[in-house]
Scaffold this motif. Sequence first.
Motif, short mmCIF file in Angstrom:
data_model
loop_
_atom_site.label_atom_id
_atom_site.label_comp_id
_atom_site.label_asym_id
_atom_site.label_seq_id
_atom_site.Cartn_x
_atom_site.Cartn_y
_atom_site.Cartn_z
N ASN A 47 -15.70 61.65 -95.82
CA ASN A 47 -15.12 61.39 -94.51
C ASN A 47 -14.74 59.91 -94.42
O ASN A 47 -15.61 59.05 -94.31
CB ASN A 47 -16.12 61.76 -93.41
CG ASN A 47 -15.52 61.71 -92.03
OD1 ASN A 47 -14.86 60.74 -91.66
ND2 ASN A 47 -15.75 62.75 -91.25
N LYS A 48 -13.44 59.63 -94.48
CA LYS A 48 -12.96 58.25 -94.44
C LYS A 48 -12.57 57.87 -93.03
O LYS A 48 -11.71 58.51 -92.42
CB LYS A 48 -11.76 58.07 -95.38
CG LYS A 48 -12.10 58.22 -96.85
CD LYS A 48 -10.90 57.89 -97.72
CE LYS A 48 -11.26 58.00 -99.20
NZ LYS A 48 -10.11 57.63 -100.07
N TYR A 49 -13.22 56.83 -92.52
CA TYR A 49 -12.92 56.28 -91.19
C TYR A 49 -13.04 57.34 -90.10
O TYR A 49 -12.30 57.32 -89.11
CB TYR A 49 -11.52 55.67 -91.15
CG TYR A 49 -11.18 54.82 -92.35
CD1 TYR A 49 -11.98 53.73 -92.70
CD2 TYR A 49 -10.08 55.12 -93.13
CE1 TYR A 49 -11.67 52.96 -93.81
CE2 TYR A 49 -9.76 54.35 -94.25
CZ TYR A 49 -10.56 53.28 -94.57
OH TYR A 49 -10.26 52.52 -95.68
N ASN A 50 -13.96 58.31 -90.29
CA ASN A 50 -14.17 59.38 -89.32
C ASN A 50 -12.92 60.24 -89.10
O ASN A 50 -12.71 60.81 -88.02
CB ASN A 50 -14.66 58.82 -87.97
CG ASN A 50 -16.08 58.29 -88.08
OD1 ASN A 50 -16.93 58.91 -88.70
ND2 ASN A 50 -16.32 57.13 -87.50
N HIS A 51 -12.10 60.34 -90.12
CA HIS A 51 -10.96 61.24 -90.09
C HIS A 51 -11.37 62.57 -90.73
O HIS A 51 -12.53 62.78 -91.07
CB HIS A 51 -9.76 60.62 -90.82
CG HIS A 51 -9.19 59.44 -90.11
ND1 HIS A 51 -8.32 58.56 -90.70
CD2 HIS A 51 -9.36 58.99 -88.84
CE1 HIS A 51 -7.98 57.62 -89.84
NE2 HIS A 51 -8.61 57.86 -88.71
N TYR A 74 -19.88 59.30 -95.66
CA TYR A 74 -19.02 58.62 -94.70
C TYR A 74 -18.58 57.27 -95.26
O TYR A 74 -19.41 56.45 -95.64
CB TYR A 74 -19.76 58.42 -93.38
CG TYR A 74 -19.94 59.70 -92.61
CD1 TYR A 74 -19.02 60.09 -91.64
CD2 TYR A 74 -21.03 60.55 -92.87
CE1 TYR A 74 -19.18 61.29 -90.93
CE2 TYR A 74 -21.18 61.75 -92.18
CZ TYR A 74 -20.26 62.10 -91.21
OH TYR A 74 -20.41 63.27 -90.52
N GLY A 83 -16.74 53.88 -94.39
CA GLY A 83 -16.28 53.04 -93.29
C GLY A 83 -15.40 51.92 -93.80
O GLY A 83 -15.15 51.79 -95.01
N ASN A 84 -14.93 51.09 -92.89
CA ASN A 84 -14.05 49.98 -93.28
C ASN A 84 -14.74 49.02 -94.25
O ASN A 84 -14.09 48.43 -95.11
CB ASN A 84 -13.62 49.20 -92.03
CG ASN A 84 -12.64 50.00 -91.18
OD1 ASN A 84 -11.71 50.58 -91.70
ND2 ASN A 84 -12.88 50.03 -89.87
N ASN A 85 -16.05 48.89 -94.10
CA ASN A 85 -16.77 47.95 -94.97
C ASN A 85 -17.21 48.60 -96.27
O ASN A 85 -17.76 47.93 -97.14
CB ASN A 85 -18.00 47.41 -94.24
CG ASN A 85 -17.61 46.56 -93.05
OD1 ASN A 85 -16.60 45.89 -93.07
ND2 ASN A 85 -18.43 46.62 -92.00
#
Length: 249
Positions: free
Chosen positions: A124-128, A201, A203-205
């Motif tokens: 799950n990239k960037y909650n997409h 997951y 996230g941006n970081n």
Amino acid sequence: MFGYLVSIIMPSYNSSSTIKRSVLSVINQTYPYWELIISDDCSKDNSLQIINDLISLDSRIVLVTSSLNTGAAATRNRAITYARGRFIAFLDSDDTWEPDKLKIQIDYMLKNNYPFTYTNYFVNKYNHKATTYKPVSRINYHKCLYNNPIGCLTAVYDTNFLGKIYMPENAPKREDYATWLNILKKVEYGYKIDECLATYYVGNNSLSSRKLKMIKHQFHLYYSVEKISFFSSLFLVLVYSLNKLFKYK
């Protein structure tokens, strides 16, 4: 009916925004014989308060704390020291499991007498919308050098076969990979369950904008930890980097 205890290793550092979701995915497991050992690495946010609130919901959750920030490997190893289970599983404080994850995986390991397994998982990239990552069906030490197909959130090993395997603390940012290599020196193969049983997951970081550091850590793993020759280590870094580039394609 009695089942074998699974010790779930969860490191935590400033994880207040995600850890409740991760812990609830453990509490919701259909396999009831587990202990969740959360090892907090000197968090500065309110992670400890959230963890203690969760402990009040389920006595199978154990908290281990540190007065110093020691990094991911040492944090996981503190939890492993307290583990009482036959099986050791891993879940980071920002990832989740499907409800049947442990039941399916432990049944599979016992039925086939496999000491080390992993599974497919969602990314799950960037909650997409999540995509699916399907690694190879089995892996040995030699093939694992070229590519790490094992998501840490999916790995389980059996201490009856292997004893407790601790994460190398001299392999920064690659401690889980180094652990799988250590296990694969002791067993012929690790085997995959062909079901998506967890969600990773991103996230941006989490994305490696720090590609040069990634290459440095990867070379260190091969050359300094695995004691592979200089030029062979360079070649493995090249192949690994290409595999990494296309991992989720």
